[in-house]
Design a protein around this motif. Structure first.
Motif, mmCIF file in Angstrom:
data_model
loop_
_atom_site.group_PDB
_atom_site.id
_atom_site.type_symbol
_atom_site.label_atom_id
_atom_site.label_comp_id
_atom_site.label_asym_id
_atom_site.label_seq_id
_atom_site.Cartn_x
_atom_site.Cartn_y
_atom_site.Cartn_z
ATOM 1 N N LEU A 54 -17.991 52.762 98.073
ATOM 2 C CA LEU A 54 -17.885 54.230 98.047
ATOM 3 C C LEU A 54 -17.156 54.734 96.815
ATOM 4 O O LEU A 54 -17.306 55.891 96.424
ATOM 5 N N GLY A 55 -16.323 53.894 96.242
ATOM 6 C CA GLY A 55 -15.575 54.308 95.062
ATOM 7 C C GLY A 55 -14.334 55.124 95.365
ATOM 8 O O GLY A 55 -13.745 55.729 94.475
ATOM 9 N N VAL A 56 -13.907 55.154 96.616
ATOM 10 C CA VAL A 56 -12.678 55.846 97.011
ATOM 11 C C VAL A 56 -11.954 54.998 98.047
ATOM 12 O O VAL A 56 -12.561 54.166 98.729
ATOM 13 N N GLU A 57 -10.661 55.228 98.177
ATOM 14 C CA GLU A 57 -9.889 54.540 99.208
ATOM 15 C C GLU A 57 -9.946 55.337 100.503
ATOM 16 O O GLU A 57 -9.750 56.558 100.496
ATOM 17 N N VAL A 58 -10.207 54.637 101.581
ATOM 18 C CA VAL A 58 -10.161 55.262 102.908
ATOM 19 C C VAL A 58 -8.717 55.285 103.404
ATOM 20 O O VAL A 58 -8.276 56.248 104.028
ATOM 21 N N PHE A 59 -7.979 54.236 103.106
ATOM 22 C CA PHE A 59 -6.588 54.112 103.525
ATOM 23 C C PHE A 59 -5.694 53.905 102.313
ATOM 24 O O PHE A 59 -6.031 53.135 101.409
ATOM 25 N N ALA A 60 -4.531 54.586 102.308
ATOM 26 C CA ALA A 60 -3.503 54.304 101.303
ATOM 27 C C ALA A 60 -2.711 53.088 101.770
ATOM 28 O O ALA A 60 -2.591 52.834 102.975
ATOM 29 N N ARG A 61 -2.162 52.352 100.816
ATOM 30 C CA ARG A 61 -1.495 51.091 101.149
ATOM 31 C C ARG A 61 -0.137 50.980 100.476
ATOM 32 O O ARG A 61 0.111 51.564 99.424
ATOM 33 N N SER A 62 0.720 50.215 101.126
ATOM 34 C CA SER A 62 1.977 49.789 100.533
ATOM 35 C C SER A 62 2.012 48.284 100.675
ATOM 36 O O SER A 62 2.245 47.749 101.764
ATOM 37 N N THR B 68 -0.766 52.595 105.131
ATOM 38 C CA THR B 68 0.303 53.575 105.383
ATOM 39 C C THR B 68 -0.220 54.920 105.883
ATOM 40 O O THR B 68 0.458 55.609 106.634
ATOM 41 N N ARG B 69 -1.406 55.306 105.459
ATOM 42 C CA ARG B 69 -1.955 56.587 105.911
ATOM 43 C C ARG B 69 -3.434 56.644 105.567
ATOM 44 O O ARG B 69 -3.948 55.835 104.777
ATOM 45 N N VAL B 70 -4.113 57.601 106.182
ATOM 46 C CA VAL B 70 -5.510 57.865 105.855
ATOM 47 C C VAL B 70 -5.540 58.852 104.688
ATOM 48 O O VAL B 70 -4.846 59.869 104.707
ATOM 49 N N THR B 71 -6.315 58.547 103.659
ATOM 50 C CA THR B 71 -6.402 59.435 102.507
ATOM 51 C C THR B 71 -7.220 60.677 102.865
ATOM 52 O O THR B 71 -7.950 60.682 103.871
#
Length: 324
Positions: free
Chosen positions: A44-52, A57-60
């Motif tokens: 998709l070329g985008v992140e579905v979830f942000a990460r640490s 960590t959260r849904v983008t």
């Protein structure tokens, strides 16, 4: 893009971003889910979830839209399966109901018993929760039907249909001063500490409105979501109880007096709802009619094609609902 990947992001989002718990619920491996989510994000070329680090960590913002659409796709897939199952064996399947304790304990037992007798090969699942949780379960597909009095109107994607009217009674021990009153007033009730439903449960809003309109501030000393718990604390002498009249059993509750309070509070209406686009199988129509006999298949289908809540309300405006 694979359906499996959409299922994974949907489930992870609904397991509080806990990939391990998601893997356990889907009987698969945590690395396998993480890999498929990464492959989907790469495509998709985008992140579905942000990460640490390795942790989500959260849904983008993009992920919120993608997950919402994924949920719609998965529900359509489930509907396709339901259609196929209806034609392959109309008497087998599963039915999931989300409701409150009061409905589960006092309104549904006979319906459930009759339904199981008629459809022994349909597995029935009941979820209990707050009215808001119940509505969410129907809206996101966790449950087929939501049955509640409060909160269903907050979800525009639910088709809601009225089932029956009900009101309240006041419960007191047999030696209580109010047990001798011939006709209760709100002023009588406000003199004593109250034990009643948590706000947002079982028509509690109607109760609060009645006191507010009379300029009264009742002293609510204990609240619960469960009518049986309320009765327990009335027996302990903590206060007088206000519960749905259907929750009083003359035999099991013979140590309590139920005082009529229907003249004090506006009636409430219990509704059954399901999300728009749900394919209703034959046994689902039958369950609705068992619970609310006026809701026959033709009327339910007519409600489904109405465009908004106002049109649905107009459809039922001429129907005299039963009272419990």
């Amino acid at each position: 893009m694979k359906l499996q990947q959409l299922r994974y992001i949907w489930e992870v989002a609904h397991h509080d971003l806990n990939v391990s718990a998601t893997a356990q619920s889907l009987y698969t491996s945590q690395p396998g889910i993480s890999k498929q989510i990464r492959l989907l994000e790469d495509e998709l070329g985008v992140e579905v979830f942000a990460r640490s680090g390795k942790h989500l960590t959260r849904v983008t913002p993009a992920g919120e839209k993608i997950i919402e659409t994924a949920g719609e796709i998965l529900r359509k897939v489930d509907s396709i399966k339901q259609v196929a199952q209806e034609f392959s064996d109309e008497r087998k399947g599963a039915l999931s109901i989300a409701t409150t304790h009061t409905q589960a304990r006092y309104a549904l037992p006979n319906v459930i018993e009759n339904f199981i007798s008629q459809y022994p090969d349909v597995s029935l699942h009941m979820h209990q929760g707050t009215p808001t949780q119940i509505s969410e379960m129907a809206a996101d597909g966790t449950a087929d039907f939501a049955i509640a009095t409060e909160a269903l109107e907050l979800y525009n994607d639910l088709v809601m249909m009225p089932c029956y009217r009900w009101n309240r009674c006041v419960l007191v021990p047999r030696n209580h001063p109010l047990a001798q009153v011939s006709e209760l007033t709100l002023q009588d009730i406000a003199r004593f500490p109250l034990v009643t439903y948590v706000f947002g449960f079982t028509g509690r809003s109607k109760l609060d409105e009645a006191f507010m309109n009379e300029g009264l501030s009742p002293r609510v000393v204990f609240t619960a979501a469960d009518a049986d718990v309320i009765k327990t604390y009335v027996r302990m002498g903590m206060g007088i109880g206000i519960v749905a009249h259907m929750a009083y059993d003359p035999e099991a509750d013979s140590d309590l007096v139920a005082l009529e309070a229907g003249h004090l509070f506006e009636h409430s209406v219990t509704k059954i709802g399901f999300r728009r686009g749900t394919f209703l199988r034959g046994f689902m129509y039958d369950f609705i009619e068992m619970f609310a006999p006026h809701l026959n298949k033709d009327l339910v289908q007519e409600a489904v094609i109405r465009h908004n809540r106002a049109e649905i309300d107009e459809l039922f405006s001429h129907i005299q609902l039963p009272t419990r």
